[in-house]
Write a protein that holds these residues in place. Structure first.
Motif, PDB file in Angstrom:
ATOM      1  N   LEU A  57       0.864  -1.231   0.060  1.00  0.00           N
ATOM      2  CA  LEU A  57       0.134  -0.012   0.052  1.00  0.00           C
ATOM      3  C   LEU A  57       0.759   1.254   0.101  1.00  0.00           C
ATOM      4  O   LEU A  57       0.360   2.339  -0.228  1.00  0.00           O
ATOM      5  CB  LEU A  57      -0.822   0.006   1.255  1.00  0.00           C
ATOM      6  CG  LEU A  57      -1.992  -0.950   1.145  1.00  0.00           C
ATOM      7  CD1 LEU A  57      -2.735  -1.027   2.231  1.00  0.00           C
ATOM      8  CD2 LEU A  57      -2.653  -1.219  -0.134  1.00  0.00           C
ATOM      9  N   LEU A  58       2.176   1.042   0.199  1.00  0.00           N
ATOM     10  CA  LEU A  58       2.970   2.411   0.354  1.00  0.00           C
ATOM     11  C   LEU A  58       4.248   2.129  -0.484  1.00  0.00           C
ATOM     12  O   LEU A  58       4.693   1.120  -0.752  1.00  0.00           O
ATOM     13  CB  LEU A  58       3.687   2.432   1.666  1.00  0.00           C
ATOM     14  CG  LEU A  58       2.583   3.172   2.757  1.00  0.00           C
ATOM     15  CD1 LEU A  58       3.241   2.923   4.042  1.00  0.00           C
ATOM     16  CD2 LEU A  58       2.484   4.819   2.467  1.00  0.00           C
ATOM     17  N   LYS A  59       4.465   3.075  -1.507  1.00  0.00           N
ATOM     18  CA  LYS A  59       5.778   3.143  -2.287  1.00  0.00           C
ATOM     19  C   LYS A  59       7.032   3.183  -1.345  1.00  0.00           C
ATOM     20  O   LYS A  59       7.178   3.667  -0.410  1.00  0.00           O
ATOM     21  CB  LYS A  59       5.760   4.219  -3.061  1.00  0.00           C
ATOM     22  CG  LYS A  59       4.744   4.247  -4.023  1.00  0.00           C
ATOM     23  CD  LYS A  59       4.670   5.564  -4.919  1.00  0.00           C
ATOM     24  CE  LYS A  59       3.735   5.614  -5.993  1.00  0.00           C
ATOM     25  NZ  LYS A  59       3.697   7.074  -6.652  1.00  0.00           N
ATOM     26  N   PRO A  60       8.137   2.541  -1.839  1.00  0.00           N
ATOM     27  CA  PRO A  60       9.265   2.352  -0.958  1.00  0.00           C
ATOM     28  C   PRO A  60      10.030   3.735  -0.796  1.00  0.00           C
ATOM     29  O   PRO A  60       9.936   4.601  -1.920  1.00  0.00           O
ATOM     30  CB  PRO A  60      10.264   1.275  -1.615  1.00  0.00           C
ATOM     31  CG  PRO A  60       9.351   0.472  -2.621  1.00  0.00           C
ATOM     32  CD  PRO A  60       8.109   1.448  -2.764  1.00  0.00           C
ATOM     33  N   GLU A  61      10.419   4.054   0.253  1.00  0.00           N
ATOM     34  CA  GLU A  61      11.095   5.367   0.436  1.00  0.00           C
ATOM     35  C   GLU A  61      12.590   4.887   1.247  1.00  0.00           C
ATOM     36  O   GLU A  61      12.661   4.199   1.999  1.00  0.00           O
ATOM     37  CB  GLU A  61      10.424   6.232   1.356  1.00  0.00           C
ATOM     38  CG  GLU A  61       8.973   6.552   1.019  1.00  0.00           C
ATOM     39  CD  GLU A  61       9.304   7.774  -0.323  1.00  0.00           C
ATOM     40  OE1 GLU A  61      10.295   8.291  -0.563  1.00  0.00           O
ATOM     41  OE2 GLU A  61       8.181   7.950  -1.037  1.00  0.00           O
ATOM     42  N   ALA A  94      13.974   2.693   4.648  1.00  0.00           N
ATOM     43  CA  ALA A  94      14.320   1.102   4.102  1.00  0.00           C
ATOM     44  C   ALA A  94      14.719   0.472   5.507  1.00  0.00           C
ATOM     45  O   ALA A  94      14.557  -0.815   5.341  1.00  0.00           O
ATOM     46  CB  ALA A  94      15.924   1.703   3.366  1.00  0.00           C
ATOM     47  N   GLU A  95      15.280   0.982   6.377  1.00  0.00           N
ATOM     48  CA  GLU A  95      15.759   0.074   7.750  1.00  0.00           C
ATOM     49  C   GLU A  95      14.353  -0.417   8.249  1.00  0.00           C
ATOM     50  O   GLU A  95      14.398  -1.715   8.437  1.00  0.00           O
ATOM     51  CB  GLU A  95      16.445   0.639   8.636  1.00  0.00           C
ATOM     52  CG  GLU A  95      17.066  -0.176   9.937  1.00  0.00           C
ATOM     53  CD  GLU A  95      17.596   0.672  10.700  1.00  0.00           C
ATOM     54  OE1 GLU A  95      18.114  -0.186  11.980  1.00  0.00           O
ATOM     55  OE2 GLU A  95      17.844   1.897  10.571  1.00  0.00           O
ATOM     56  N   PHE A  96      13.322   0.247   8.462  1.00  0.00           N
ATOM     57  CA  PHE A  96      11.997   0.004   8.860  1.00  0.00           C
ATOM     58  C   PHE A  96      11.372  -1.181   7.899  1.00  0.00           C
ATOM     59  O   PHE A  96      11.001  -2.161   8.480  1.00  0.00           O
ATOM     60  CB  PHE A  96      11.063   1.130   9.283  1.00  0.00           C
ATOM     61  CG  PHE A  96       9.861   0.779   9.602  1.00  0.00           C
ATOM     62  CD1 PHE A  96       9.564   0.394  10.924  1.00  0.00           C
ATOM     63  CD2 PHE A  96       8.648   0.522   8.715  1.00  0.00           C
ATOM     64  CE1 PHE A  96       8.307   0.113  11.519  1.00  0.00           C
ATOM     65  CE2 PHE A  96       7.356   0.057   9.202  1.00  0.00           C
ATOM     66  CZ  PHE A  96       7.332  -0.068  10.639  1.00  0.00           C
ATOM     67  N   ASP A  97      11.519  -1.055   6.753  1.00  0.00           N
ATOM     68  CA  ASP A  97      10.594  -1.631   5.753  1.00  0.00           C
ATOM     69  C   ASP A  97      11.440  -3.256   5.671  1.00  0.00           C
ATOM     70  O   ASP A  97      10.688  -4.069   5.704  1.00  0.00           O
ATOM     71  CB  ASP A  97      10.735  -1.311   4.345  1.00  0.00           C
ATOM     72  CG  ASP A  97      10.053  -0.162   4.149  1.00  0.00           C
ATOM     73  OD1 ASP A  97       9.155   0.322   5.122  1.00  0.00           O
ATOM     74  OD2 ASP A  97       9.859   0.600   3.232  1.00  0.00           O
ATOM     75  N   GLY A  98      12.736  -3.303   5.835  1.00  0.00           N
ATOM     76  CA  GLY A  98      13.418  -4.394   5.849  1.00  0.00           C
ATOM     77  C   GLY A  98      13.231  -5.313   7.187  1.00  0.00           C
ATOM     78  O   GLY A  98      13.123  -6.351   7.162  1.00  0.00           O
ATOM     79  N   LYS A  99      12.870  -4.529   8.450  1.00  0.00           N
ATOM     80  CA  LYS A  99      12.605  -5.295   9.567  1.00  0.00           C
ATOM     81  C   LYS A  99      11.120  -5.862   9.387  1.00  0.00           C
ATOM     82  O   LYS A  99      10.905  -7.177   9.902  1.00  0.00           O
ATOM     83  CB  LYS A  99      12.743  -4.363  10.655  1.00  0.00           C
ATOM     84  CG  LYS A  99      14.044  -3.954  11.001  1.00  0.00           C
ATOM     85  CD  LYS A  99      14.022  -3.138  12.187  1.00  0.00           C
ATOM     86  CE  LYS A  99      15.500  -2.661  12.675  1.00  0.00           C
ATOM     87  NZ  LYS A  99      15.653  -1.782  13.841  1.00  0.00           N
ATOM     88  N   ILE A 100      10.315  -5.165   8.794  1.00  0.00           N
ATOM     89  CA  ILE A 100       8.944  -5.616   8.669  1.00  0.00           C
ATOM     90  C   ILE A 100       8.707  -6.778   7.566  1.00  0.00           C
ATOM     91  O   ILE A 100       8.129  -7.693   7.763  1.00  0.00           O
ATOM     92  CB  ILE A 100       8.144  -4.378   7.979  1.00  0.00           C
ATOM     93  CG1 ILE A 100       7.838  -3.534   9.088  1.00  0.00           C
ATOM     94  CG2 ILE A 100       6.560  -5.079   7.472  1.00  0.00           C
ATOM     95  CD1 ILE A 100       7.013  -3.871  10.195  1.00  0.00           C
TER      96      ILE A 100
END
Length: 523
Positions: free
Chosen positions: A298-302, A306-312
């Motif tokens: 639902l969200l474009k990568p920013e 990046a660090e948060f998205d990697g953990k998720i």
């Protein structure tokens, strides 16, 4: 369309958040991809007309004990909420044809335990007596954001009331495996198995650290308060919450998948639906959804995220689940005893060794030889769910691999759930027949939901994980879903997440939605 808050997902946590915000004067809309609200709390005729089956969640005890219900109970009852209490709560059957179960009559429960061990009966009574003093502090902690001043206040009050030694024992409970906790308190393996079966309702085999709390709480809470299911179906809470939300001016938009969360200057501003409509949210976008769906789709990568998205992306699912719904000509004839027909739940998880084995097989990608079964008998408590004289059976198969590598029994060759789900369901029914002879002949209709089917029904149940993420210690408490983001905030301003993937985790307690809304409203 402009709102103060838009909630993505009409599961019970999303509805709880919306109701609380609407009661504070916020203009709220809930958008739901499916044509039916409820998420994992739905009731449907999936076998034969007139037979109402809870698709996933059946036990509403956590909802009945929740802060959300306590605040809104009169209004919820006015909007049709109905409970069906069970005084004979749960039981386990064993290989030798015996059984052990918990009823709200303490003497009855202790008497059954005494039939296996007088010492354990005394230990049960002692544990229950201590529970009366412990419960307010433990449930207070589970009902507080993590971390928060409220949680610290609960711990401080507990220390003042119970002392330092009690705090140490409570921390030990939170960290212990089911086996270690039970071995320290009971001697009979059947008493231990009866309690440890609750660990597999989450993803705690007997030797997984952090797994002792749920068996302890469920055992003691059922002894103290009984079990509650929904009158007519678990969806009674969804219907009542939906009615209450609409009465407070909130909107529910069904059949409206969200294509994206809209952002501007690093903040969430609303949602764009798949049909192109945009719902603007002035104060908050609340995603009652698995965080991997939110940040993966639902969200474009920013780069800043990046660090948060990697953990998720590394947030682990628990093992998969299968649901088997049966329309029956009569309740199971349990070989262990006629009294079992009165119980809401009957566990087929006869010993700790079997529980350890099934968990190991599932996480290794193997179809278990002997899965653990949670057999719900809702029509023993609420006969309105089936035609006169008929019954429904709710069979939760725990635990299973999401991706099949093989069959631990060496009998099933396929690795595609769509191809082998009915074959594996036959194995489950044969296991049930072993403990309830004649059950096959009583089946009028059957509906099987594999782990893949459950994810299709509810995308939050990734891989058929009905927990929306493992509850092991590294993904619980301060670490749910990831460290630093356990208070429902995300790196995107005004975007919040609630639901089973957040503290306090899975179940029907509506805790995350209610706590998040209370925080947003300033209390």
């Amino acid at each position: 369309m402009n709102y103060d808050a838009v909630v993505i997902g009409a599961g019970h946590n999303g509805l709880a958040a919306a109701v609380e915000l609407a009661s504070r004067g916020w203009k709220v809309a809930v958008v739901e991809a499916k044509d039916e609200a409820g998420g994992a709390v739905k009731t449907r005729e999936v076998t034969l007309p007139g037979f109402r089956h809870d698709l996933c969640a059946m036990n509403l005890s956590m909802f009945a004990g929740s802060a959300f219900f306590n605040k809104n109970k009169d209004a919820l009852f006015a909007h049709g909420l109905g409970f069906a209490p069970a005084s004979d709560c749960f039981a386990s059957v064993f290989r030798d044809g015996t059984w052990l179960g918990v009823s709200t009559d303490l003497d009855a429960t202790a008497g059954r335990i005494a039939g296996f061990s007088e010492r354990d009966a005394a230990a049960w009574r002692a544990m229950f007596a201590e529970f009366g003093a412990d419960a307010p502090h433990i449930f207070g902690l589970l009902g507080s954001p993590m971390p928060s001043f409220a949680a610290a206040k609960v711990a401080w009050k507990a220390w003042r009331a119970r002392g330092t030694a009690w705090l140490y024992e409570t921390v030990k409970l939170l960290l212990s495996s089911p086996r270690d906790f039970l071995d320290a308190r009971f001697e009979n393996p059947k008493v231990k198995a009866m309690m440890a079966a609750w660990g597999l309702h989450l993803d705690f085999s007997p030797d997984v650290a952090g797994g002792a709390l749920f068996p302890y709480l469920e055992s003691m809470a059922n002894q103290a308060f009984g079990m509650v299911i929904g009158q007519g179906g678990a969806d009674t809470i969804i219907k009542a919450m939906s009615g209450l939300l609409k009465a407070k001016g909130g909107e529910i938009i069904l059949g409206a998948p969200v294509a994206s969360v809209e952002t501007a200057a690093g903040a969430a501003t609303g949602v764009r639906l798949a049909d192109g409509r945009v719902l603007n949210a002035k104060r908050a976008v609340i995603a009652n959804a698995h965080p991997q769906l939110v940040f993966g789709k639902l969200l474009k990568p920013e780069p800043s995220r990046a660090e948060f998205d990697g953990k998720i992306a590394k947030f682990r699912a628990g093992p998969g689940t299968m649901m088997i719904h049966l329309a029956l000509d009569g309740l199971p004839d349990w070989a262990a005893g006629e009294a079992l027909k009165r119980f809401a739940y009957v566990h087929l998880a006869p010993d700790l060794e079997m529980m350890s084995r099934v968990y190991a097989e599932a996480v290794d990608g193997l179809l278990p030889v002997e899965p653990a079964l949670v057999v719900g008998q809702p029509t023993a408590i609420d006969p309105t769910r089936a035609p006169d004289g008929k019954h429904v059976l709710w069979v939760q198969v725990r635990v299973l691999p999401a991706d099949i590598r093989g069959d631990a029994a060496g009998e099933i060759n396929g690795t595609d759930w769509d191809a082998i789900k009915e074959i594996y369901a036959d194995r489950v029914i044969s296991l049930l027949e072993r403990y309830a002879p004649g059950i096959k002949a009583k089946i009028l209709g059957r509906s099987v939901f594999s782990p893949v089917d459950l994810e299709r029904e509810n995308p939050n149940l990734i891989g058929g994980d009905n927990l929306s993420g493992s509850h092991h210690l590294d993904q619980n408490f301060l670490f749910r879903p990831v460290a630093g983001y356990s208070r429902y905030k995300t790196p995107v301003k005004n975007l919040y997440i609630c639901g089973a993937s957040t503290w306090p985790g899975a179940g029907t307690g509506a805790g995350s939605g209610f706590m998040l809304a209370s925080m947003l409203a300033g209390t």
